[in-house]
Design an enzyme around this catalytic site. Structure first.
Site, mmCIF file in Angstrom:
data_model
loop_
_atom_site.group_PDB
_atom_site.id
_atom_site.type_symbol
_atom_site.label_atom_id
_atom_site.label_comp_id
_atom_site.label_asym_id
_atom_site.label_seq_id
_atom_site.Cartn_x
_atom_site.Cartn_y
_atom_site.Cartn_z
ATOM 1 N N ASP A 86 0.818 -1.219 0.000
ATOM 2 C CA ASP A 86 0.000 0.000 0.000
ATOM 3 C C ASP A 86 0.851 1.268 0.000
ATOM 4 O OD1 ASP A 86 -2.225 -1.528 -0.135
ATOM 5 O OD2 ASP A 86 -3.131 -0.870 1.739
ATOM 6 N N ASP A 141 -11.177 37.374 -33.411
ATOM 7 C CA ASP A 141 -10.559 36.061 -33.631
ATOM 8 C C ASP A 141 -11.385 34.962 -32.960
ATOM 9 O OD1 ASP A 141 -7.903 34.708 -34.628
ATOM 10 O OD2 ASP A 141 -8.352 33.834 -32.666
ATOM 11 N N GLY A 160 -8.278 30.579 -34.695
ATOM 12 C CA GLY A 160 -9.371 31.246 -35.386
ATOM 13 C C GLY A 160 -9.070 31.561 -36.830
ATOM 14 N N LEU A 161 -8.031 32.345 -37.062
ATOM 15 C CA LEU A 161 -7.715 32.754 -38.415
ATOM 16 C C LEU A 161 -7.375 31.535 -39.265
ATOM 17 C CD1 LEU A 161 -7.460 35.084 -40.319
ATOM 18 C CD2 LEU A 161 -5.085 35.370 -39.606
#
EC number: 1.3.7.7
Lengths: 427, 522
Positions: free
Chosen positions: B36, B274, B409-410
């Site tokens: 453990d 954007d 985005g672009l």
């Protein structure tokens, strides 16, 4: 190229052993599932245990494996603890569902855990019961990976030992390689043995259920891993004979391991030389490239994989290191005798662990390199002590000639890294 | 018995370890079998901690079970006290030790140790990690924190951060900064960084800030009852939530809610052109309930995504999550089974997953980008840089993190404009991600599916609704499909097949493709 030193006048076979009992900072045998399931490609490992077992497997695997894994945990719940009859019924149901969803599975291992052992859930009988239902398509076996019974690599021993009684009987004189190796390394070993004219050679475990080897009085077996004591006993019980040898780590280990087998099969010195000269030279050259970083440095092994003693032999004899302490969870003197003979007396040989006391010794000795588990590595690094994760020695291809250089590199890398990092103010 | 392949949460004693490891001067004596101790590596490897967790394990073995595990536990307690000299000790059992019923609490209490001993009773076969952390922290607070005189200056405690917490380190810094700005002193941060002696002076605070309900709600409720401290109900993740949280603190502390917002960039980043391409992107959320609920509001209100599904793995918080999902017109998925999550994601085929490391893998299999918003943690979730989720900087960080897996985005506009161009062809992938640029295959006999599409379709054949096998794509339609950018192609293919199936068509032509497009256009 310099030759290796002759075997030491006094090795460690008769050296006193420091035995400790206290907190052990080791994995349990369930961890072996991580490499065993890669080795046996049609096997599923079903741990019957708790959420802790599942969490351990996930954490030890480190990265989660992409595909749906071929191991899982049947997590015991409150109602399973209340009545074993119910637990057995639940297990049968879970297995049936699993096998229905995974028709590619040909071997199912029921793996016992601490909780299943404590509640005395009889997985051997469960396996027999399930075999009646699912044979011959799936063969069901059981073994224990419980931390109460096994540490780390002992899980593989427990698994292979459980397979031995089910192997078919054979009267063929065959060599059996015992212990799981990465396929690429296993293929290299088989090629070397073929070059020596030894064959047929079989492997335990085999990659697939249908390829499992037979065993009988004319079977001769060689271990490729030092932690297979129980499997060794089970094979001897089936009449097979063990070829004792140092383990095939480094150029020397590999050569002596091959030589012991070659002698058993009456291979001529000329054939041996012809088959091994080139890879031996390659291995020495590869080790030498990393040995410069290691030469004269001290090393301290905390107990982990049971590979510690053969690795200490490799690092002291082939890489020029000095061993301060070599800890191992268990010391199988019979199996490790040839390695102990080659390890010059000097280091403390310790068995078992009391981690706090052992760390006190590490801090007092301040070794150049400490081999330890993942729970201890960063804390020791933070104290200024270089470390090597022991688990990587089990997961990486490190056996035989072509990996000798890689094995040395695993130990050299932490030291090289410390040397190249410049974290003070730039000039 | 339940078959589990991967789990979202560890066992409850790991939750207790997260509390103990976060604190200082506290030691955890854990009755547990050999093995453990693996849990140590969660903290030393994943979180890169430079010290071992303050945990002593009995690591009993089979031979001990036959003799006396109780005296082994007492010996471990004695040794731990002598070596570590903690201010307080917590004692408990892991799952196996729970079965042997040694009663660690009773044993430790009988030893007369000179420091407080707090017994933990964590039912391993019923509960999980978050419960373990919550209960442990509650027991520590209950044992050590007593009513006392309030501080002269208005002050609060920050409750919830633990070891191995998802971005807890940086959230605390961010929230402390906000509170300081408002003129509210921080009395104690706990569990993370607190000593037992700090817990004892929690009563001096005027109120509590509950950062993580998963790990500190029980303690916060206890403090409300016994110490008379109200606690904040808003978790400050996202712009709106942070503002609501500031208002809540201002009310509780009797101070002005005016804070400096000059570093908050998300609103403008989201409003700037954007980001137009983010509009209506379909996202799926899964994780712990607190992070999912906060992220769902952010996704809809602050980034302009469409939330198509959400769920959590911690049943304790199922109710508020279900309520929020309903508000979104959805049904929440409450499950600990990642295969169910995978099936839900495959079915919905979102354009982005906001999930855990588990969903990151699901996303990789299905070819869907994923950003991580919640525990369970991975070494990646402990970045070297400052990277909170909470407060204004947290909002900035999350905007960047969510947008990163997407095509920029672009770039997305360019891909639409120059679909079949030799450089802007879609197999090239997003230009800011790793991986070699893939040259476009010019042969007209190129394979039907691009890599992303293939992965998505072969990985989850059983989960899909579209019976791909029965419907044939005519070669012109197939070619036309290839012209659709990869990040929407999977959806287009599925929609078209679904449309065809509904119309009883067995062949898909260009006509079918565009009819389906018109049908699904919103």
């Amino acid at each position: 190229m310099t030759d290796l030193p002759p075997p030491p006048a006094r090795g460690c076979r008769e050296a006193p052993v420091l035995k400790e009992r206290g907190q052990r900072e080791v994995f349990c045998g369930l961890t072996g599932i991580i490499w065993l399931h890669r080795k046996m490609q049609d096997a599923f490992f079903l741990v019957v245990g708790s959420r802790t077992c599942a969490h351990l497997l996930q954490s030890a695997a480190g990265v989660m494996i992409f595909a749906e894994p071929r191991f899982g945990t049947a997590i015991l719940e409150e109602k399973d603890l209340a009545g074993l009859a119910d637990a057995n019924a639940e297990l049968d149901r879970e297995v049936a569902r699993l096998l229905e969803r995974r028709p590619d599975i040909r071997q199912l291992f029921l793996v016992g855990s601490c909780p299943s052992e404590v509640i005395k859930l009889d997985l051997d009988r469960a396996a027999e019961r399930l075999n009646v239902v699912h044979a011959p398509h799936v063969r069901v076996l059981s073994y224990t990976g419980a931390g109460t019974d096994t540490t780390f690599t002992q899980g593989e021993d427990s698994c292979l030992a459980a397979m031995v009684p089910t192997l078919p009987e054979t009267t063929a004189r065959e060599l059996l390689l015992v212990g799981s190796l990465p396929d690429v390394v296993e293929d290299q070993a088989l090629a070397l043995l073929a070059a020596l004219g030894i064959g047929p050679v079989r492997c335990l475990p085999a990659r697939r259920a249908g390829e499992m080897p037979g065993v009988g009085p004319d079977t001769v077996f060689a271990l490729v891993q030092p932690f297979l004591g129980e499997t060794h006993g089970a094979l001897v019980k089936r009449g097979a004979r063990h070829v004792a040898a140092p383990f095939p780590f480094g150029e020397e280990g590999t050569t002596r391991w091959l030589r012991a087998i070659a002698d058993e099969f009456g291979v001529s010195p000329e054939t041996f030389e012809a088959a091994t000269a080139a890879p031996r030279a390659r291995a020495r050259k590869a080790v030498a490239a990393h040995a410069e970083e290691l030469r004269g440095k001290s090393i301290f092994f905390l107990p982990d994989s049971q590979l510690e003693l053969p690795l200490a032999r490799f690092l002291t004899r082939e890489c020029g290191m000095t061993a301060v302490e070599v800890g191992t969870p268990y010391l199988h003197r019979d199996i490790l005798g040839p390695d102990l003979d080659l390890l010059a007396e000097g280091p403390v040989i310790s068995e078992g662990q009391d981690v706090d006391l052992q760390l006190d010794r590490v801090r007092a000795a301040r070794p150049d390199l400490t081999v330890c588990g993942l729970g201890l590595a960063n804390p020791l690094e933070a104290e200024g002590l270089a470390t090597k994760w022991a688990i990587e020695l089990v997961f990486s291809p490190v056996h035989f000639y072509e990996q000798a250089g890689d094995l040395a590199a695993l130990f050299a890398r932490p030291l090289t890294r410390r040397r190249i990092l410049k974290l003070e103010a730039a000039e | 018995m339940k078959l589990t392949l991967w789990t979202y949460e560890g066992p409850p004693h790991v939750g207790a370890m997260r509390v103990a490891t976060g604190m200082k001067g506290l030691h955890y004596v854990l009755h547990a079998p050999q093995g453990d101790t693996y849990a140590d590596l969660l903290f030393t490897m994943i979180e890169r901690r430079n010290a071992r967790p303050p945990v002593s394990y009995t690591t009993f073995q089979a031979r001990d079970l036959g003799s006396d595990t109780a005296s082994l536990f007492k010996q471990t307690c004695r040794d731990a006290y002598e070596r570590f000299k903690p201010e307080a000790i917590i004692v408990g059992a892991s799952c196996t030790a729970e079965l042997i019923q040694d009663d660690p609490g009773g044993l430790a209490a009988s030893m007369g140790l000179p420091v407080p001993v707090i017994a933990l009773d964590l039912p391993s076969y019923q509960r999980k990690e978050n419960f373990g952390a919550d209960e442990t922290f509650f027991q520590i607070v209950k044992a050590l924190a007593k009513p006392m005189e309030r501080s002269a200056q208005v002050s609060c405690n920050i409750l919830g951060p633990t070891g191995l917490g998802f971005r807890h380190r940086d959230d605390v810094t961010e929230i402390t900064g906000l509170l300081t700005q408002m003129g509210v002193a921080v009395n104690v941060v706990a569990p993370m960084g607190a000593r037992p002696s700090d817990i004892a002076r929690m009563g001096a605070a005027h109120f509590n800030v509950l950062l993580y309900p998963e790990t500190a709600e029980a303690a916060a409720r206890h403090c409300e009852r016994v110490l008379g401290q109200p606690f904040t109900k808003t978790v400050p993740i996202g712009v709106g939530a942070t503002r609501a949280y500031i208002a809540e603190v201002a009310r509780l502390a009797g101070v002005s809610a005016k804070v400096d917002e000059s570093r908050l960039r998300l609103p403008w980043w989201s409003a700037s052109v954007d980001s137009t391409y983010l509009t209506g992107k379909r996202v799926y959320l899964f994780g712990d309930a607190t992070h999912v609920m906060a992220a769902a509001r952010m996704a809809r209100d602050e980034v302009g995504f469409e939330v198509v599904g959400m769920g959590c793995y911690n049943r304790e918080f199922a109710r508020p999550l279900r309520a929020l999902a309903k508000e979104f017109g959805l049904e929440a998925l409450i499950t600990e089974d990642y295969l169910e999550v995978e099936a839900a994601i495959a079915e919905l085929h979102p354009e982005l997953i906001l999930g855990t490391q588990m969903e990151r893998h699901i996303g990789k299999r299905l070819g869907i980008p994923c950003a991580v918003i919640s525990a369970p943690v991975h070494v990646q979730d402990f970045p070297a840089r400052y990277s909170p989720q909470m407060g204004f900087e947290g909002a900035n960080v999350m905007f960047d993190t969510w947008v990163h897996p997407l095509v920029m985005g672009l770039e997305e506009h360019l891909l639409h404009m120059f679909r079949e161009d030799f450089e802007f062809h879609d197999e090239a992938g997003a230009s800011h991600h790793g991986g070699q640029h893939v040259a476009r295959v010019e042969t007209p006999e190129a394979p039907v599916e691009a890599t992303a599409g293939t992965a998505a379709d072969t990985a989850a054949p059983e989960a899909g609704a579209a019976p791909s096998g029965e419907i044939i794509w005519l070669s012109d339609a197939e070619k036309e499909l290839r012209k659709i950018p990869f990040f929407v192609r999977g959806k287009a293919k599925r929609n078209t097949e679904k449309f065809a199936a509904e119309k009883g068509l067995t062949r898909i032509s260009i006509e079918t493709l565009y009819e389906a497009k018109a049908h699904y256009a919103r």
